[in-house]
Design an enzyme around this catalytic site. Sequence first.
Site, PDB file in Angstrom:
ATOM      1  CD  GLU A   1      53.903   1.693  45.847  1.00 21.59           C
ATOM      2  OE1 GLU A   1      53.109   2.695  45.753  1.00 21.59           O
ATOM      3  OE2 GLU A   1      53.486   0.714  46.837  1.00 21.59           O
TER       4      GLU A   1
ATOM      5  CB  CYS B   1      49.228   1.915  47.134  1.00 23.90           C
ATOM      6  SG  CYS B   1      50.074   0.563  46.486  1.00 23.90           S
TER       7      CYS B   1
END
Length: 450
Positions: free
Chosen positions: A227, A261
């Site tokens: 991720e 993110c």
Amino acid sequence: MIHSINPYTGEKIYSFTPLSTKEISEKIDEADLVQKEWKKTSFRERAKLMTKAAEVLKKRKKAYGEVISKEMGKPITQAIAEVEKCAWVCEYYAENAASFLKDEFIETDAQKSYVSYNSLGVVLAVMPWNYPFWQVFRFAAPALMAGNAGVLKHASSVMKSANNIQEVFEEAGFPKGLFQNLVIGSDKVESVIKNKKIKAVTLTGSKPAGSAVAGVAAQEIKKAVLELGGNNAFIVLDDADLEKAVDVGVNARYQNTGQSCIAAKRLLLQEDIAEAYLEKYVEKVKKLKSGNPLEGDTYIGVLAREGLAKDIEKQVNDSVKMGAKLLLGGERKGAYYAPTIITDVTDEMPVFKEETFGPVIAVKTFKTFEEAIEISNNSEFGLGVSIFSKNINKVLENVSKFEEGAVFINELVKSDPRLPFGGIKTSGFGRELSSFGIKEFVNIKTVYVK
């Protein structure tokens, strides 16, 4: 020594002695031994302990939140909310793991054929500092419920939080050694992955870190989930509810001081409403309170390190030199970077092309929805996108055109235990959370009886 330094005060607050090579090996051996017994336990037994972990988190949310704020500068109300969300993911998997991993019978020409889901063993988690509890728990809750053990290599700057996470599982009654924090630096990660008792690895972090970890895992033929970064677009169409789009848009960019993110880093506005939207947006951003992360009314804290603030300062300054206009902000003091809005942005500017990991948003206008999709897709990343419009059917008809792991309509991109989370392109591969996440670290076994 590994040190935690408060980015707001500059004070060294915690110090840790790194594990020796022998100690690392012993801890992995312990995890492997404990996992061999843990995998024999029932889902009911595991769920009881995972529910207890949620109770520990709720009980200690203020204390754990304070450590998060001190170690990486997150405003205290957001830090406490992060701990509360971890309790939710523990409860979610306590309730649902058994149904997610039950045998799946498939009709074939066999007398009986089905798929069973078996644990893999010891899984290494390499985790970042920006959500020091949540990133770990969204891995640990499903991994442990699936019968695995977990060893954690956390960011060196949040090692106290890492120890607190281990404490949660131990106080909840999980077997000692089933989940362990390894007090190590990044230089030890490769050797840990190569340890034969480590069966898989998951990483949340940067593209270089993900590439390095996935490369070693590939050499060892071990499963990896990544991720990585994101450069999410936040698209506002001319028929959107502007008040709602402003409220959500500011939160989507500036929560956690922009260090996420999935934050909305590129603001794409349809030309007809761009001026009206920006006027409201700027006024709302001006009202965000910056200050001491430990004060309850602080919304913008500091970045986790001064070097990160310098990085984003350079991205902004370089973009201004290329012709961008600074509408708000642009000032840095130590690890603090003021909430910043930058307009007249082109595709080649750092604030548009690169991931900006801080309180900066790049604004660009478009004429048509088709153009907005093209601008959004013009990124090496593919984590998520938000679109605001009252014409939901029109947006739904175009969802497949977005090169993203998630499309959120009239909402900010967020992680939810009930939904799969992850990206495509250089945002990574694999999924966390939901039924998809728990199946990343299991052996999907075919059973066939003639």
